[in-house]
Scaffold this active site. Structure first.
Site, short mmCIF file in Angstrom:
data_model
loop_
_atom_site.label_atom_id
_atom_site.label_comp_id
_atom_site.label_asym_id
_atom_site.label_seq_id
_atom_site.Cartn_x
_atom_site.Cartn_y
_atom_site.Cartn_z
N ASP A 256 0.24 -5.07 10.29
CA ASP A 256 -0.81 -3.75 9.80
C ASP A 256 -2.03 -4.57 8.93
O ASP A 256 -1.85 -4.98 7.74
CB ASP A 256 -0.56 -2.45 8.45
CG ASP A 256 -1.16 -2.01 8.09
OD1 ASP A 256 -1.41 -1.14 7.08
OD2 ASP A 256 -1.44 -1.44 9.20
N TRP B 189 1.16 -1.08 -0.44
CA TRP B 189 0.00 -0.35 -0.57
C TRP B 189 0.08 1.55 0.10
O TRP B 189 2.03 1.54 0.61
CB TRP B 189 -0.49 -0.07 0.88
CG TRP B 189 -1.41 0.96 1.41
CD1 TRP B 189 -2.58 1.49 0.37
CD2 TRP B 189 -1.99 1.54 2.87
NE1 TRP B 189 -2.92 2.40 1.03
CE2 TRP B 189 -2.69 2.96 2.60
CE3 TRP B 189 -1.51 1.95 3.84
CZ2 TRP B 189 -3.19 3.82 3.19
CZ3 TRP B 189 -1.73 3.01 4.84
CH2 TRP B 189 -2.54 3.83 4.32
N LYS C 266 -12.73 -0.14 6.77
CA LYS C 266 -14.15 -1.13 6.05
C LYS C 266 -14.55 -1.89 7.16
O LYS C 266 -15.05 -1.92 6.49
CB LYS C 266 -12.30 -2.31 5.50
CG LYS C 266 -11.84 -1.13 4.41
CD LYS C 266 -10.19 -0.72 5.38
CE LYS C 266 -9.56 0.15 4.40
NZ LYS C 266 -9.11 1.23 3.57
C1 KET Z 1 -3.14 -2.09 4.50
C2 KET Z 1 -3.94 -0.81 5.04
N1 KET Z 1 -3.56 0.02 5.61
C3 KET Z 1 -4.49 1.07 6.53
C4 KET Z 1 -5.00 1.35 5.54
C5 KET Z 1 -5.66 2.90 6.42
O1 KET Z 1 -6.65 2.58 6.38
P1 KET Z 1 -7.63 4.19 7.27
O2 KET Z 1 -8.55 3.55 8.52
O3 KET Z 1 -8.17 4.91 6.68
O4 KET Z 1 -6.12 4.96 7.34
C6 KET Z 1 -5.56 1.49 4.04
C7 KET Z 1 -6.68 1.62 3.46
N2 KET Z 1 -6.39 1.93 2.37
C8 KET Z 1 -7.50 2.17 0.98
C9 KET Z 1 -7.59 3.76 1.23
C10 KET Z 1 -5.84 4.36 1.00
O5 KET Z 1 -5.45 4.73 -0.06
O6 KET Z 1 -6.30 5.23 2.85
C11 KET Z 1 -7.29 2.24 -0.13
O7 KET Z 1 -5.64 1.04 -0.27
O8 KET Z 1 -7.64 2.14 -1.25
C12 KET Z 1 -4.69 -0.41 3.63
O9 KET Z 1 -4.81 -0.60 3.08
#
Ligand code: KET
Length: 398
Positions: free
Chosen positions: A212, A131, A247
């Site tokens: 993560d 990511w 999610k």
């Molecule tokens: C692996 C991973 N870790 C952390 C996050 C961040 O999550 P948050 O709780 O919203 O801070 C995301 C978000 N991924 C999606 C959204 C983004 O890029 O922010 C994505 O990969 O599309 C992940 O895919």
């Protein structure tokens, strides 16, 4: 004054949201970009368990005072129960420091700042690919970031031997950033046996595992998806775990995540906990009240927790169903090609192998949006658009 400031190129994932929103082809456009779960009707769900929790929280209305820097106690307990399992020995011994954070992103940032302060020579190694924000967050904390071998396009699997050999060449206290389940962007995970091998190397080399987990429940199930985390604790590793409820609670904008650090002793965990709170104070001071209250309410009410797990598995199963349908439809259109990767891969994403040019064609000619590295968010598919998407992919592959 700011003439030396370079323009921001935009984020390869979040930037797609704006492009998609502004795309006038409203009758055909399909959003397979950002990692967000959409229902069969193409809508962002409000989970039933969240609706119940919010009505409880709203009546009677609560004052909106500052939360503790580390969040609500019930929120932190919820993170520990989910990640480590109820009655976990390390949790019961007081060896786990857990704080609420601004989403999983906030957890990664607090963790990266903490590591840079207390392990200033540590480098961080992320999977290739990973990511993208993993790299930005750790580099933004002043940490040098490298990549370890991970995805094998030839086998649609993991370059496991190369990954292990790479880890054996790292230095004590180097950080390895790991995806416990539902790897982003590839959807390719290690088996439990492979985790045992990798964690043994991490222990022998005295590396710092940073796990993560942002899609717990979308792979196998809540416990199966946490295997690597719980195995690391069983093996006596000091492990960092960032988690996200964005999610699996569909609470993206409420910014609900957590950071846990498992320490060798209760006394060390208490010191780590204090420094995590100080790190939060220096970045954003305290977490958001509403998201904390929703998570606390859902996770600590047995009936709401059970309802939540059921709703997550419904999302998981709908994604699995869309994987199968897309694979079958594409296989019928292009029988000479192997599309089995759609059902081999797990979680929200599939790594399609489409080139950047093909991804641009999908967007420009068919209004089908994916991340330019070929990542597709399967959760954007439904029975009304899956045939259209398959046709579009077949066209750009021909
Ligand atoms: C692996 C991973 N870790 C952390 C996050 C961040 O999550 P948050 O709780 O919203 O801070 C995301 C978000 N991924 C999606 C959204 C983004 O890029 O922010 C994505 O990969 O599309 C992940 O895919």
């Amino acid at each position: 004054m700011f003439e030396h400031v370079t323009p921001y190129a935009g984020d390869p994932i979040l930037g797609l949201m704006d492009k998609f929103a502004n795309d006038p082809r409203t009758d055909i456009k399909v959003n397979l970009g950002v990692g967000v779960y959409y229902t069969e009707d193409g809508k962002l769900p409000v989970l039933e368990c969240v609706k119940s929790a919010e009505s409880q929280i709203a009546n009677p209305p609560r004052p909106r005072g500052y939360l503790p820097m580390d969040g609500l106690p019930g929120y932190r307990k919820a993170c520990q129960d989910l990640l480590f399992g109820k009655d976990n020995e390390a949790v019961k011994a007081g060896r786990v420091a857990t704080i609420a954070t601004l989403g999983g992103s906030g957890a990664l940032k607090v963790g990266a700042d903490f590591i840079h302060e207390w392990y200033p020579n540590a480098k961080c190694y992320v999977s290739n690919p990973t990511w993208g924000n993993h790299i930005s967050i750790f580099e933004g904390a002043g940490i040098e970031v490298g990549k370890y071998p991970y995805y094998d396009a030839a086998t649609i699997g993991v370059k496991f031997d190369e990954m292990c050999e790479f880890f054996k060449g790292l230095n004590e206290n180097d950080v390895v950033l790991l995806h416990p389940c539902c790897h982003n962007p590839t959807g390719v995970d290690l088996s439990n046996e492979q985790w045992d091998t990798v964690l043994t190397i991490i222990k022998d080399k005295k590396l710092i595992p940073f796990m993560d987990i942002a899609y717990q429940g979308f792979g196998d199930d809540m416990d199966g998806d946490a295997y690597a985390i719980r195995r690391a604790v069983e093996m006596g590793l000091s492990v960092f775990v960032s988690n996200s409820f964005s999610k699996n609670l569909s609470l993206y904008g409420e910014r609900v995540g957590g950071l846990s650090v498992v320490a060798p002793t209760k006394e060390e965990a208490e010191r780590v906990h204090g420094q995590l709170k100080f790190t939060v104070r220096r970045i954003y001071s305290s977490p958001p009240a509403h998201g904390n209250a929703v998570v606390d309410t859902v996770m600590n009410d047995a009936a709401l927790f059970e309802q939540w797990v059921g709703e997550v598995y419904e999302m998981r199963d709908r994604i699995r169903d869309m994987r199968q349908k897309l694979q079958d439809t594409l296989s019928a259109k292009l029988p000479e090609r192997d599309f089995s990767y759609f059902t081999k891969q797990r979680g929200m994403f599939s790594f399609t192998g489409l080139t950047a040019e093909q991804v641009v064609r999908l967007r420009d000619e068919f209004a089908v949006y994916m991340v330019e590295n070929g990542r597709m968010c399967i959760a954007g598919l439904n029975n009304k658009n899956v045939e259209y998407v398959a046709n579009a992919i077949a066209e750009v592959l021909r």
